[in-house]
Design an enzyme around this catalytic site. Structure first.
Site: not given
Length: 495
Positions: A16, A39, A61, A92-94, A174
């Site tokens: 994250p 990303d 993105k 990013g993240g999973d 988001m």
């Protein structure tokens, strides 16, 4: 005919934001990649692991802005794999939590390209955790629902009536652009106006900001919040009052400059980041081999002829033992030679190499050894292992006392070019040697005073502090002993 190498794609979650949340598997794959397609939300610290030999492609993105269309990303991954490359698709993240990893995996499978999924810590879980908000709690929430925040008024993707009826925690990813719509839809479908809400901006980073409110007022409270951000709805938001651990760190929100050589900066950086600081590396020197190993090789050849070895820095210890190993020897070669270390960090480096120093002065100054050494140095041969640059006081005094003293150059420091333009809104500047002070003033030139005007200056010890005073700047903080741990402690205490 040579066989075409078989490539592979790894869909990797980068976590994250906090680079320390990167998984071991992710780190290993990034460091061995031929191609990395990343990303926009991936931390620069994570990207620093990408090998220089690898091709780094930004396909980032963000809401409303796509650097590369998704279809083109699919074609890129397939093409690079068919070229026999080891491709890391970094997200990013999973990758499977609103990361479009499922779509990319489908395309790779359809193309017959081998792939692997490497889960990451999702911001849906890690973000609330860093905000002191557990997404589940025995007394408050037995369920957690993850929802895309891109859905608008006319979207068929979210059944708002069903979502509003669900108990537990709701996390909108988001969702800040549609925050007013989200709050309105939940309220219109039966959720109470007073339902607790938190908007978490730049989660898990030193720039994290949490805005709390209710469904009735959160859209107004969170206007202009920085992205990326996520929205948490539910009773668990109230637990932040008790368990807000991350933003309670003593240096949270402070921007701290580390001027150490890059190869040495990681230890101090880690200590400061653990205290909550945002660290800006501004390396002013690099540690390099000496122009000649002549004096060091001569010492190693005749170690038994010396009564004392004096090490003035950790760099000297590392360089000495590296060269000792080069000659096929180890710590046993020191035999009965007495060993002195200037500074606890130097002593610790010796201990790590299997040597317990016989003498460590209370101050991180070579001259602090003088009261502890024999007044009559006749018949005593001493080697001082240090960098090419340094003071002569210790050498001259031991010779004045009748001793035979050899200067052994184990390394040298070189000045690095540095751009002071990156030093904006700085709270603290750390200095760990006199050379970093001198090089800072050389690099910053006429901007040095303005950079330090509103910042606090932290020194690792008396010699570094004296160097600052020569430039007209009194340090605000001085470590009680010459170690990065002590420097960190002194900074924390000052704040």
């Amino acid at each position: 005919m040579a066989r075409q190498p078989i490539g592979k794609v790894f869909l990797v979650g980068a976590g994250p934001g906090d680079p320390y949340l990167l998984t071991l598997r992710a780190a290993e794959l990034i460091e061995s990649a031929d191609v990395v397609a990343t990303d926009a939300l991936v931390s620069p610290d994570v990207l620093s692991r990408v090998p220089r030999s690898a091709e780094l492609i930004f396909v980032g993105k963000r809401a409303g802005a796509h650097a590369v269309p998704q279809e083109e990303i699919h074609r890129l991954l397939i093409q690079k794999a068919r070229e026999g490359k080891r491709v890391v698709r970094l997200k990013g993240g999973d990758p499977f939590v609103f990361g479009r990893g499922g779509e990319e995996a489908e395309e790779l499978a359809a193309a017959g390209v081998e792939f692997e999924i490497v889960p990451g810590v999702s911001s849906a879980i890690g973000g609330p955790a860093y905000a002191g908000i557990p997404v589940t709690h025995r007394a408050h929430a037995a369920t957690v629902t993850l929802v895309t925040g891109h859905e608008g008024d006319d979207s068929a993707g979210v059944d708002w009536a069903a979502l509003a009826r669900l108990r537990g925690t709701k996390v909108f990813m988001m969702g800040t652009a549609n925050l007013a719509v989200i709050a309105k839809n939940l309220r219109q479908n039966g959720m109470r106006d007073a339902e607790p809400v938190a908007v978490i901006s730049k989660a898990t980073t030193p720039e994290q900001q949490v805005i709390r409110g209710t469904l009735a007022d959160i859209a107004d409270r969170a206007q202009g919040v920085a992205t990326p951000a996520l929205v948490v709805v539910g009773a668990v938001v109230q637990l932040r009052d008790a368990i807000n651990w991350f933003e309670s760190k003593p240096l949270f929100g402070k921007r701290v400059v580390v001027t150490r050589a890059r190869e040495q900066a990681s230890g101090l950086r880690r200590l400061l980041e653990e205290a909550g600081a945002q660290v800006i590396e501004f390396p002013l020197i690099e540690i390099a081999p000496p122009d000649s190993y002549e004096s060091l090789d001569r010492l190693i050849d005749v170690l038994d002829d010396y009564q004392w070895l004096i090490f003035t820095s950790t760099n000297g210890v590392r360089s000495f033992f590296d060269r000792l190993r080069f000659h096929g020897k180890d710590a046993r070669a020191l035999g009965l030679v007495m060993v002195a270390a200037v500074g606890e960090s130097t002593a610790d480096e010796l201990r790590a190499s299997g040597i317990e120093p016989d003498l460590v002065p209370p101050k991180f100054q070579s001259a602090a050894l003088l009261p502890l050494l024999e007044g009559d140095q006749r018949g005593i041969r001493t080697a001082i292992v240090r960098g090419a640059e340094g003071g002569e006081e210790l050498i001259e005094e031991l010779r004045r006392r009748g001793g035979e003293v050899d200067l052994v150059v184990a390394y040298q420091t070189r000045r690095l070019a540095a751009d002071p333009a990156i030093l904006q809104d700085i709270d603290i500047v750390t200095f760990t040697s006199a050379s970093t002070v001198d090089n800072f003033y050389a690099a910053a030139a006429d901007r040095a005073a303005s950079i330090l005007q509103d910042a606090r200056v932290a020194s690792i010890g008396p010699m570094t502090s004296d160097a600052l005073r020569k430039h007209g700047r009194e340090p605000n903080v001085e470590a009680s002993s010459a170690s990065i741990e002590s420097l960190r402690d002194a900074i924390v205490e000052a704040f």
